[in-house]
Design a protein around this motif. Structure first.
Motif, PDB file in Angstrom:
ATOM      1  N   GLU A 257     -38.327  52.688 -85.071  1.00  0.00           N
ATOM      2  CA  GLU A 257     -38.942  53.979 -84.298  1.00  0.00           C
ATOM      3  C   GLU A 257     -38.268  54.974 -84.679  1.00  0.00           C
ATOM      4  OE1 GLU A 257     -39.697  54.914 -79.335  1.00  0.00           O
ATOM      5  OE2 GLU A 257     -39.311  52.937 -80.255  1.00  0.00           O
TER       6      GLU A 257
ATOM      7  N   SER B 196     -40.851  58.150 -85.584  1.00  0.00           N
ATOM      8  CA  SER B 196     -40.787  59.249 -84.861  1.00  0.00           C
ATOM      9  C   SER B 196     -40.516  60.514 -85.483  1.00  0.00           C
ATOM     10  CB  SER B 196     -39.571  59.040 -83.454  1.00  0.00           C
ATOM     11  OG  SER B 196     -40.051  57.900 -82.716  1.00  0.00           O
TER      12      SER B 196
ATOM     13  N   ILE C 239     -43.203  67.442 -79.377  1.00  0.00           N
ATOM     14  CA  ILE C 239     -42.327  66.224 -79.479  1.00  0.00           C
ATOM     15  C   ILE C 239     -43.168  65.053 -79.754  1.00  0.00           C
ATOM     16  CG2 ILE C 239     -40.271  67.352 -78.332  1.00  0.00           C
ATOM     17  CD1 ILE C 239     -41.267  65.565 -75.902  1.00  0.00           C
TER      18      ILE C 239
ATOM     19  N   VAL D  31     -43.326  60.967 -78.688  1.00  0.00           N
ATOM     20  CA  VAL D  31     -42.747  60.010 -77.840  1.00  0.00           C
ATOM     21  C   VAL D  31     -43.517  58.691 -78.036  1.00  0.00           C
ATOM     22  CG1 VAL D  31     -42.691  59.445 -75.632  1.00  0.00           C
ATOM     23  CG2 VAL D  31     -42.609  61.752 -76.265  1.00  0.00           C
TER      24      VAL D  31
ATOM     25  N   VAL E  17     -44.960  55.180 -77.991  1.00  0.00           N
ATOM     26  CA  VAL E  17     -45.679  54.728 -76.507  1.00  0.00           C
ATOM     27  C   VAL E  17     -46.010  53.260 -76.795  1.00  0.00           C
ATOM     28  CG1 VAL E  17     -46.576  56.736 -75.606  1.00  0.00           C
ATOM     29  CG2 VAL E  17     -47.974  55.642 -77.291  1.00  0.00           C
TER      30      VAL E  17
ATOM     31  N   CYS F  21     -47.036  57.151 -81.441  1.00  0.00           N
ATOM     32  CA  CYS F  21     -46.269  58.268 -80.920  1.00  0.00           C
ATOM     33  C   CYS F  21     -47.320  59.294 -80.126  1.00  0.00           C
ATOM     34  CB  CYS F  21     -45.652  59.167 -81.830  1.00  0.00           C
ATOM     35  SG  CYS F  21     -44.057  58.237 -82.281  1.00  0.00           S
TER      36      CYS F  21
ATOM     37  N   ARG G 223     -46.720  65.433 -77.542  1.00  0.00           N
ATOM     38  CA  ARG G 223     -46.692  66.292 -76.504  1.00  0.00           C
ATOM     39  C   ARG G 223     -46.029  67.529 -76.731  1.00  0.00           C
ATOM     40  NH1 ARG G 223     -47.499  64.274 -71.685  1.00  0.00           N
ATOM     41  NH2 ARG G 223     -46.224  65.935 -70.986  1.00  0.00           N
TER      42      ARG G 223
END
Length: 137
Positions: free
Chosen positions: A52, A56, A68, A70, A72, A122, A125
């Motif tokens: 991750e 990421s 950013i 995130v 999921v 990801c 956002r």
């Protein structure tokens, strides 16, 4: 770029070191020592953290500074154990869109044997305090 990208407290605690970082390919290493389960083998959860982390970073670089990434959805398949040395994770994009990015991650041991195969999606956002006007291309 690798010196300035913030890894976060968990990644630092686990000994993750970023070797290469771009939206096209992100590479990091992590020691097995200190990241094992009670039987002395690499803990599967640490492979998930490493996966991750690298994916990421790739997604965040794709998204740009106004956004950013995130996580999921994370999927990990553990192929073999490791009890010593260092493992390496390489994340490459599967899909890079405006609102989501998916990366495939391969984790190998020092003999280049596959330890784990993972996939992370990801959500991209707006960063806190940023407006959502600019989107990744």
């Amino acid at each position: 770029m690798t010196d300035s990208f913030p890894l976060g407290e968990l990644a630092r605690r686990m000994g993750i070191e970023l070797a290469e970082a771009s939206a096209e390919r992100t590479v990091a290493t992590m020691p097995v020592a200190g990241n094992t389960q009670p039987f002395g083998l690499l803990h599967g959860g640490t492979s998930a953290v490493l996966a991750e982390t690298v994916a990421s970073i790739g997604a965040a670089l794709h998204a740009g500074p106004a956004h950013i990434a995130v996580g999921v959805d994370l999927n990990c398949t553990h192929h073999r154990g490791a009890d010593a040395g260092t493992i390496t994770a390489v994340a490459t994009p599967v899909h890079r869109g405006r609102t989501t990015a998916t990366y495939g991650i391969v984790i190998t041991d020092q003999q280049d044997r596959r330890i784990c195969t993972a996939r992370l999606t990801c959500l991209l956002r707006p960063a806190p305090g940023r407006r959502s006007g600019t989107r990744p291309t």
